[in-house]
Design a protein around this motif. Structure first.
Motif, short mmCIF file in Angstrom:
data_model
loop_
_atom_site.label_atom_id
_atom_site.label_comp_id
_atom_site.label_asym_id
_atom_site.label_seq_id
_atom_site.Cartn_x
_atom_site.Cartn_y
_atom_site.Cartn_z
N HIS A 82 -3.24 -37.67 -7.08
CA HIS A 82 -2.80 -36.28 -7.08
C HIS A 82 -1.29 -36.24 -7.29
O HIS A 82 -0.52 -36.80 -6.49
CB HIS A 82 -3.15 -35.59 -5.76
CG HIS A 82 -2.64 -34.18 -5.66
ND1 HIS A 82 -2.71 -33.27 -6.70
CD2 HIS A 82 -2.04 -33.52 -4.62
CE1 HIS A 82 -2.18 -32.13 -6.32
NE2 HIS A 82 -1.77 -32.26 -5.07
N GLN A 83 -0.87 -35.62 -8.37
CA GLN A 83 0.56 -35.47 -8.65
C GLN A 83 1.06 -34.23 -7.94
O GLN A 83 0.79 -33.10 -8.35
CB GLN A 83 0.81 -35.37 -10.16
CG GLN A 83 2.29 -35.36 -10.51
CD GLN A 83 2.55 -35.48 -11.99
OE1 GLN A 83 1.67 -35.81 -12.76
NE2 GLN A 83 3.79 -35.21 -12.40
N ILE A 84 1.78 -34.46 -6.85
CA ILE A 84 2.24 -33.37 -6.01
C ILE A 84 3.42 -32.64 -6.64
O ILE A 84 3.53 -31.42 -6.59
CB ILE A 84 2.60 -33.90 -4.62
CG1 ILE A 84 1.36 -34.53 -3.97
CG2 ILE A 84 3.16 -32.79 -3.73
CD1 ILE A 84 1.64 -35.20 -2.64
N SER A 85 4.31 -33.41 -7.25
CA SER A 85 5.47 -32.84 -7.93
C SER A 85 5.80 -33.71 -9.13
O SER A 85 5.11 -34.70 -9.41
CB SER A 85 6.67 -32.73 -6.99
OG SER A 85 7.14 -34.01 -6.62
N GLU A 86 6.87 -33.37 -9.81
CA GLU A 86 7.25 -34.13 -11.00
C GLU A 86 7.54 -35.59 -10.65
O GLU A 86 7.31 -36.48 -11.46
CB GLU A 86 8.47 -33.50 -11.66
CG GLU A 86 8.92 -34.18 -12.94
CD GLU A 86 10.12 -33.51 -13.57
OE1 GLU A 86 10.65 -34.04 -14.57
OE2 GLU A 86 10.55 -32.44 -13.07
N LYS A 87 8.02 -35.84 -9.44
CA LYS A 87 8.42 -37.18 -9.05
C LYS A 87 7.52 -37.83 -8.02
O LYS A 87 7.57 -39.04 -7.83
CB LYS A 87 9.86 -37.18 -8.51
CG LYS A 87 10.91 -36.83 -9.55
CD LYS A 87 12.30 -37.00 -8.97
CE LYS A 87 13.38 -36.76 -10.04
NZ LYS A 87 14.74 -36.99 -9.52
N LEU A 88 6.68 -37.04 -7.34
CA LEU A 88 5.88 -37.56 -6.23
C LEU A 88 4.39 -37.55 -6.58
O LEU A 88 3.86 -36.52 -6.99
CB LEU A 88 6.13 -36.73 -4.98
CG LEU A 88 5.33 -37.14 -3.72
CD1 LEU A 88 5.68 -38.55 -3.29
CD2 LEU A 88 5.59 -36.13 -2.59
N THR A 89 3.73 -38.71 -6.40
CA THR A 89 2.30 -38.84 -6.65
C THR A 89 1.65 -39.56 -5.47
O THR A 89 2.20 -40.53 -4.94
CB THR A 89 2.02 -39.65 -7.93
OG1 THR A 89 2.66 -39.01 -9.03
CG2 THR A 89 0.53 -39.73 -8.22
N LEU A 118 -11.09 -33.66 -14.55
CA LEU A 118 -11.07 -32.73 -13.43
C LEU A 118 -10.46 -31.42 -13.88
O LEU A 118 -9.70 -31.37 -14.86
CB LEU A 118 -10.27 -33.31 -12.26
CG LEU A 118 -10.84 -34.60 -11.65
CD1 LEU A 118 -9.91 -35.12 -10.55
CD2 LEU A 118 -12.24 -34.38 -11.10
N PRO A 119 -10.78 -30.30 -13.20
CA PRO A 119 -10.27 -29.00 -13.63
C PRO A 119 -8.74 -28.92 -13.70
O PRO A 119 -8.19 -28.22 -14.54
CB PRO A 119 -10.82 -28.04 -12.57
CG PRO A 119 -12.03 -28.73 -12.03
CD PRO A 119 -11.72 -30.18 -12.08
N SER A 120 -8.06 -29.64 -12.82
CA SER A 120 -6.60 -29.62 -12.79
C SER A 120 -6.05 -30.92 -13.35
O SER A 120 -6.51 -32.01 -13.01
CB SER A 120 -6.09 -29.43 -11.36
OG SER A 120 -4.68 -29.57 -11.29
N GLU A 121 -5.03 -30.82 -14.20
CA GLU A 121 -4.39 -32.01 -14.76
C GLU A 121 -3.58 -32.76 -13.72
O GLU A 121 -3.16 -33.90 -13.97
CB GLU A 121 -3.48 -31.61 -15.93
CG GLU A 121 -4.24 -31.05 -17.13
CD GLU A 121 -3.31 -30.74 -18.28
OE1 GLU A 121 -2.07 -30.87 -18.10
OE2 GLU A 121 -3.81 -30.37 -19.36
N ASN A 122 -3.35 -32.16 -12.56
CA ASN A 122 -2.61 -32.83 -11.50
C ASN A 122 -3.48 -33.78 -10.70
O ASN A 122 -2.98 -34.48 -9.82
CB ASN A 122 -1.98 -31.80 -10.56
CG ASN A 122 -0.90 -30.98 -11.24
OD1 ASN A 122 -0.21 -31.46 -12.14
ND2 ASN A 122 -0.74 -29.73 -10.82
#
Length: 247
Positions: free
Chosen positions: A187-194, A155-159
């Motif tokens: 979807h990795q929303i933040s460093e700790k939250l997915t 996907l275009p974004s690594e997140n």
């Protein structure tokens, strides 16, 4: 409780100084996780706590011999863009030394994972996996076949990450096949939250795209959503909501 007990033996077949990368045949002997499937028995490495319908029709453990080329860690370490697995086991049951009453009836394993290299356009970097198991239960005489296909799409974004899966379990006789199509989105929303989402469509008693519709037993679908938060290192907390529907 002991789940896996195996030895890994490495047989080098090419000098990395001459070949440019390590090449070996790795032999795994003992009781090991099946090379087939998207999810693991270890829930901590799965995107959801609950297992999928596809997982429920897959073999999970084997006792036998599994050969891997070009090495068990070659794909993970970036030393190769593919991994081929071939093996033989006692049965499809998750039992240590659980062999059928007829010792001549073995279970055969095959798997291939391939990362598409540059040159495939927008599909470059796609991870394709295929697995096949043909064997018997320790107490049964009917052959059981399992087929597994998966694609991890770039996907275009690594997140963001996206994967598609297909599982089929095939037995002799009409109405004895099962199949599951799955979609995994993260979807990795933040460093700790997915945030993880899993959607599934399953057919009990029928293979998808087959002519067994008259023998179908149950159709259904399910949706699982999980918010995963890493409180601190080695500690994962999850909030999961699962909704299932059957005919």
């Amino acid at each position: 409780q002991l789940r896996q007990a195996f030895l890994d033996l490495r047989i080098p077949i090419a000098d990395p100084r001459a070949a440019g990368s390590a090449r070996s045949v790795d032999l795994r002997i003992g009781t090991f996780d099946s090379p087939l499937g998207y999810e693991s028995l270890d829930r901590s490495v799965n995107p959801h706590f609950s297992h999928s319908y596809g997982f429920s029709i897959e073999p999970t453990l084997h006792t036998g011999l599994l050969g891997m080329y070009p090495g068990v860690d070659a794909l993970e370490n970036g030393e190769s863009d593919y991994l081929l697995s071939l093996g033989v086991a006692n049965s499809v049951d998750p039992l240590i030394n659980g062999a059928p009453s007829n010792a001549d009836r073995k279970t055969f394993l095959a798997g291939l994972t391939w990362l598409l290299p540059d040159g495939f356009g927008i599909l470059s970097g796609t991870a394709l996996s295929a697995g096949y198991v043909n064997g018997r239960e320790s107490t049964g005489i009917t052959p059981i076949q399992n087929l597994y296909l998966a694609a991890g799409l770039p996907l275009p974004s690594e997140n963001w990450s996206l994967a598609l899966t297909y599982d089929a379990r095939m037995l002799n006789g009409v109405g004895n096949d099962d199949s599951v199509v799955g979609l995994y989105l993260a979807h990795q929303i933040s460093e700790k939250l997915t945030l993880n989402v899993r959607g599934e469509l399953f057919k009990e008693g029928d293979k998808l795209f087959s002519g067994e519709s008259a023998a179908e037993q149950t159709d259904g679908y399910g949706l699982s959503t999980t918010a995963e938060y890493q409180l601190w290192e080695n500690v994962i907390s999850r909030l999961e909501y699962r909704w299932d529907h059957t005919d």
